[in-house]
Design a protein around this motif. Structure first.
Motif, PDB file in Angstrom:
ATOM      1  N   LYS A 176     -37.728  73.571  59.747  1.00 46.90           N
ATOM      2  CA  LYS A 176     -37.096  73.211  58.477  1.00 46.90           C
ATOM      3  C   LYS A 176     -36.451  74.423  57.833  1.00 46.90           C
ATOM      4  O   LYS A 176     -35.394  74.310  57.201  1.00 46.90           O
ATOM      5  N   LEU A 177     -37.098  75.582  57.986  1.00 42.37           N
ATOM      6  CA  LEU A 177     -36.522  76.799  57.414  1.00 42.37           C
ATOM      7  C   LEU A 177     -35.183  77.114  58.076  1.00 42.37           C
ATOM      8  O   LEU A 177     -34.222  77.491  57.408  1.00 42.37           O
ATOM      9  N   ALA A 178     -35.103  76.937  59.405  1.00 40.17           N
ATOM     10  CA  ALA A 178     -33.847  77.199  60.104  1.00 40.17           C
ATOM     11  C   ALA A 178     -32.757  76.239  59.646  1.00 40.17           C
ATOM     12  O   ALA A 178     -31.605  76.640  59.439  1.00 40.17           O
ATOM     13  N   GLN A 179     -33.112  74.966  59.487  1.00 40.13           N
ATOM     14  CA  GLN A 179     -32.138  73.989  59.006  1.00 40.13           C
ATOM     15  C   GLN A 179     -31.673  74.332  57.592  1.00 40.13           C
ATOM     16  O   GLN A 179     -30.495  74.207  57.258  1.00 40.13           O
ATOM     17  N   PHE A 180     -32.608  74.763  56.782  1.00 40.44           N
ATOM     18  CA  PHE A 180     -32.252  75.135  55.411  1.00 40.44           C
ATOM     19  C   PHE A 180     -31.292  76.326  55.400  1.00 40.44           C
ATOM     20  O   PHE A 180     -30.297  76.337  54.670  1.00 40.44           O
ATOM     21  N   LYS A 181     -31.589  77.334  56.255  1.00 36.81           N
ATOM     22  CA  LYS A 181     -30.706  78.493  56.328  1.00 36.81           C
ATOM     23  C   LYS A 181     -29.321  78.098  56.823  1.00 36.81           C
ATOM     24  O   LYS A 181     -28.300  78.599  56.342  1.00 36.81           O
ATOM     25  N   ALA A 182     -29.281  77.174  57.810  1.00 35.78           N
ATOM     26  CA  ALA A 182     -27.987  76.733  58.325  1.00 35.78           C
ATOM     27  C   ALA A 182     -27.188  76.022  57.244  1.00 35.78           C
ATOM     28  O   ALA A 182     -25.974  76.234  57.094  1.00 35.78           O
ATOM     29  N   ALA A 183     -27.865  75.169  56.472  1.00 35.10           N
ATOM     30  CA  ALA A 183     -27.174  74.464  55.391  1.00 35.10           C
ATOM     31  C   ALA A 183     -26.647  75.438  54.345  1.00 35.10           C
ATOM     32  O   ALA A 183     -25.535  75.286  53.835  1.00 35.10           O
ATOM     33  N   LYS A 184     -27.440  76.449  54.027  1.00 34.90           N
ATOM     34  CA  LYS A 184     -26.987  77.441  53.048  1.00 34.90           C
ATOM     35  C   LYS A 184     -25.789  78.231  53.584  1.00 34.90           C
ATOM     36  O   LYS A 184     -24.875  78.564  52.825  1.00 34.90           O
ATOM     37  N   ALA A 185     -25.814  78.524  54.896  1.00 33.31           N
ATOM     38  CA  ALA A 185     -24.689  79.260  55.481  1.00 33.31           C
ATOM     39  C   ALA A 185     -23.418  78.436  55.419  1.00 33.31           C
ATOM     40  O   ALA A 185     -22.330  78.947  55.121  1.00 33.31           O
ATOM     41  N   MET A 186     -23.529  77.124  55.696  1.00 37.50           N
ATOM     42  CA  MET A 186     -22.353  76.252  55.620  1.00 37.50           C
ATOM     43  C   MET A 186     -21.845  76.159  54.186  1.00 37.50           C
ATOM     44  O   MET A 186     -20.633  76.152  53.936  1.00 37.50           O
ATOM     45  N   GLU A 187     -22.762  76.096  53.245  1.00 38.60           N
ATOM     46  CA  GLU A 187     -22.360  76.022  51.835  1.00 38.60           C
ATOM     47  C   GLU A 187     -21.637  77.291  51.416  1.00 38.60           C
ATOM     48  O   GLU A 187     -20.618  77.250  50.716  1.00 38.60           O
ATOM     49  N   ALA A 188     -22.166  78.441  51.883  1.00 39.26           N
ATOM     50  CA  ALA A 188     -21.529  79.708  51.534  1.00 39.26           C
ATOM     51  C   ALA A 188     -20.143  79.804  52.145  1.00 39.26           C
ATOM     52  O   ALA A 188     -19.195  80.293  51.522  1.00 39.26           O
ATOM     53  N   GLU A 235     -13.330  81.109  49.321  1.00 41.58           N
ATOM     54  CA  GLU A 235     -11.938  80.708  49.077  1.00 41.58           C
ATOM     55  C   GLU A 235     -10.945  81.613  49.781  1.00 41.58           C
ATOM     56  O   GLU A 235      -9.797  81.253  49.999  1.00 41.58           O
ATOM     57  N   GLY A 236     -11.372  82.806  50.148  1.00 38.80           N
ATOM     58  CA  GLY A 236     -10.422  83.745  50.753  1.00 38.80           C
ATOM     59  C   GLY A 236     -10.251  83.539  52.242  1.00 38.80           C
ATOM     60  O   GLY A 236      -9.384  84.150  52.844  1.00 38.80           O
ATOM     61  N   GLY A 237     -11.052  82.688  52.884  1.00 38.57           N
ATOM     62  CA  GLY A 237     -10.958  82.519  54.329  1.00 38.57           C
ATOM     63  C   GLY A 237     -10.501  81.126  54.691  1.00 38.57           C
ATOM     64  O   GLY A 237     -10.930  80.142  54.107  1.00 38.57           O
ATOM     65  N   THR A 238      -9.619  81.011  55.693  1.00 36.10           N
ATOM     66  CA  THR A 238      -9.138  79.695  56.106  1.00 36.10           C
ATOM     67  C   THR A 238     -10.225  78.865  56.738  1.00 36.10           C
ATOM     68  O   THR A 238     -10.246  77.642  56.610  1.00 36.10           O
ATOM     69  N   ALA A 239     -11.176  79.550  57.416  1.00 31.97           N
ATOM     70  CA  ALA A 239     -12.265  78.799  58.043  1.00 31.97           C
ATOM     71  C   ALA A 239     -13.103  78.123  56.985  1.00 31.97           C
ATOM     72  O   ALA A 239     -13.483  76.956  57.104  1.00 31.97           O
ATOM     73  N   GLY A 240     -13.378  78.873  55.908  1.00 29.17           N
ATOM     74  CA  GLY A 240     -14.172  78.289  54.833  1.00 29.17           C
ATOM     75  C   GLY A 240     -13.444  77.146  54.168  1.00 29.17           C
ATOM     76  O   GLY A 240     -14.018  76.112  53.852  1.00 29.17           O
ATOM     77  N   ALA A 241     -12.096  77.326  53.959  1.00 33.09           N
ATOM     78  CA  ALA A 241     -11.338  76.259  53.321  1.00 33.09           C
ATOM     79  C   ALA A 241     -11.316  75.023  54.189  1.00 33.09           C
ATOM     80  O   ALA A 241     -11.467  73.894  53.724  1.00 33.09           O
ATOM     81  N   GLY A 242     -11.119  75.242  55.535  1.00 36.02           N
ATOM     82  CA  GLY A 242     -11.100  74.094  56.436  1.00 36.02           C
ATOM     83  C   GLY A 242     -12.430  73.386  56.455  1.00 36.02           C
ATOM     84  O   GLY A 242     -12.500  72.146  56.477  1.00 36.02           O
ATOM     85  N   MET A 243     -13.518  74.159  56.469  1.00 34.37           N
ATOM     86  CA  MET A 243     -14.838  73.540  56.474  1.00 34.37           C
ATOM     87  C   MET A 243     -15.061  72.756  55.197  1.00 34.37           C
ATOM     88  O   MET A 243     -15.610  71.661  55.193  1.00 34.37           O
ATOM     89  N   GLY A 244     -14.600  73.346  54.060  1.00 36.65           N
ATOM     90  CA  GLY A 244     -14.741  72.638  52.794  1.00 36.65           C
ATOM     91  C   GLY A 244     -13.966  71.337  52.799  1.00 36.65           C
ATOM     92  O   GLY A 244     -14.444  70.302  52.333  1.00 36.65           O
ATOM     93  N   MET A 245     -12.727  71.352  53.366  1.00 35.04           N
ATOM     94  CA  MET A 245     -11.934  70.126  53.432  1.00 35.04           C
ATOM     95  C   MET A 245     -12.606  69.113  54.338  1.00 35.04           C
ATOM     96  O   MET A 245     -12.650  67.918  54.034  1.00 35.04           O
ATOM     97  N   GLY A 246     -13.138  69.609  55.467  1.00 37.48           N
ATOM     98  CA  GLY A 246     -13.801  68.692  56.390  1.00 37.48           C
ATOM     99  C   GLY A 246     -14.995  68.025  55.742  1.00 37.48           C
ATOM    100  O   GLY A 246     -15.195  66.807  55.856  1.00 37.48           O
ATOM    101  N   MET A 247     -15.795  68.811  55.047  1.00 37.46           N
ATOM    102  CA  MET A 247     -16.950  68.243  54.363  1.00 37.46           C
ATOM    103  C   MET A 247     -16.498  67.261  53.296  1.00 37.46           C
ATOM    104  O   MET A 247     -17.110  66.215  53.092  1.00 37.46           O
ATOM    105  N   GLY A 248     -15.356  67.575  52.632  1.00 35.38           N
ATOM    106  CA  GLY A 248     -14.856  66.675  51.601  1.00 35.38           C
ATOM    107  C   GLY A 248     -14.428  65.353  52.188  1.00 35.38           C
ATOM    108  O   GLY A 248     -14.685  64.279  51.627  1.00 35.38           O
TER     109      GLY A 248
END
Length: 379
Positions: free
Chosen positions: A245-257, A262-275
């Motif tokens: 559960k700790l590993a899953q929690f860390k993974a979720a936090k990493a995805m959220e971060a 906002e400065g990275g395209t990967a983060g923006a794409g991931m945010g759009m995908g999640m949206g």
């Protein structure tokens, strides 16, 4: 002053009829009965009250010890003193002896503590330091031995004087006891009651040597440095956590971060995908028949049924010899990025014939980097 008055005064000091002591303090352990030239009249009355004992000392030697009661001081009830004096046929003249009244009631709430830190060796944290303090209660169990071995010729002996001796003895025995207990460092505070009783049993023989009974011994607090206390708290939390559960929690936090980056395209794409995923899920919950209304207008009799969702591939992985998971490929990628797993970590998914190193699984080799895209097609 006339000669007659001087003789009368001298006789009044020499021939004492009553030997007693009224204690008006709460800290006196031994009081020496004072009189002129230590002379006591033959047949004098000795009064020993409850919580007292009277110790007779003759020429530096222990003579007789009287427990509570009223006595007429004669040869028959002073057998040891009579033997020391060599009275074979009784006596009628005053006799000399020092009388010490000993308080035998319980002295409570006496303080003790370790003057210096006690160094212990712990398997997990190495050499550590602790300090401790508390209270104890004692009483004089052998008045004669106590007067001879501790008091000596002190005419007024208080619990403050004896405490200076007892506190050093307690600190030494406490250090020996906790060293031999060999408990985990965090267990000393939680086992204070059992440790207190063990310390009392270990210390009692030393107290017996000087005629004292250690009635109660309490460890009120065991303290350690703040940095060690924080380390122990963190260790205890990790020990109780479910590492999967700790590993899953860390993974979720990493995805959220990453989504908030906002400065990275990967983060923006991931945010759009999640949206998009959230939008689809919310739209499906709010109006699950809308899609059928749009695409199934020509077939009103049959409701449109979407195809089954593809099953996400999940992996189990090993950390420190323990099985963790299952987690998705993306979550496993984040665990690899955070160094929770590495290229040699064992992984397994349904359909594999056994555990394999991450670097040997084809679809996970992209974690290792170095992938080269194919050349662009020519026009």
């Amino acid at each position: 002053m006339g000669l007659f008055d001087e003789i009368k005064k001298k006789l009044s000091h020499e021939f004492i009829d009553i030997v007693e002591w009224l204690d008006n303090t709460d800290n006196t352990i031994v009081h020496r009965f004072e009189r002129y030239q230590n002379e006591i009249k033959n047949g004098a009355k000795l009064i020993v009250r409850e919580g007292q004992a009277a110790v007779f000392v003759s020429e530096g030697r222990l003579a007789d010890v009287f427990t509570p009661g009223t006595y007429d001081l004669e040869t028959k009830n002073l057998p040891i003193l009579a033997t020391l004096k060599g009275w074979k046929y009784g006596f009628n003249s005053p006799f000399k002896a020092e009388v010490y009244f000993v308080n035998t009631h319980l002295f409570t709430d006496e303080k003790w503590g370790t003057k210096n830190a006690v160094i212990l060796s712990d398997e997990r944290f190495g050499l550590t330091e602790i300090r401790a303090f508390g209270t104890y209660s004692f009483r004089i169990s052998d008045p004669g031995k106590f007067v001879v071995d501790v008091v000596g010729t002190d005419g007024h002996f208080t619990n403050f004087e004896v405490n200076e001796h007892l506190k050093s003895l307690i600190a030494t025995k406490f250090t020996d006891t906790i060293g031999e207990a060999n408990l985990p460092i965090e267990m000393y505070a939680s086992n204070a009651t059992e440790l207190s009783e063990t310390c009392r049993e270990v210390m009692q023989p030393e107290f017996d040597r000087v005629g004292i009974e250690l009635e109660r011994f309490y460890i009120e607090n065991v303290s350690m440095p703040e940095d060690l206390k924080k380390e122990i708290m963190e260790y205890s939390r990790l020990d109780k956590l479910d590492m999967g559960k700790l590993a899953q929690f860390k993974a979720a936090k990493a995805m959220e971060a990453a989504a908030k980056n906002e400065g990275g395209t990967a983060g923006a794409g991931m945010g759009m995908g999640m949206g998009f995923v959230l939008a689809q899920q919310m739209g499906g919950m709010m109006n699950p028949g809308m899609l059928g209304a749009q695409k199934g207008a020509q077939q009103p009799q049959a409701a449109a049924v979407p195809p089954p969702m593809p099953t996400a591939v999940t992996y189990y992985y090993a950390v420190n010899g323990a099985q963790q998971g299952p987690v998705t490929v993306d979550a496993l990628r984040n665990l690899f990025a955070s160094r929770t797993v590495n290229k040699d970590s064992l992984v397994w998914k349904q359909g594999m014939d056994g555990w394999k190193a991450l670097k040997d699984v084809e679809e996970l080799k992209s974690f290792l980097g170095g992938s080269t895209p194919p050349p662009l097609p020519t026009s």
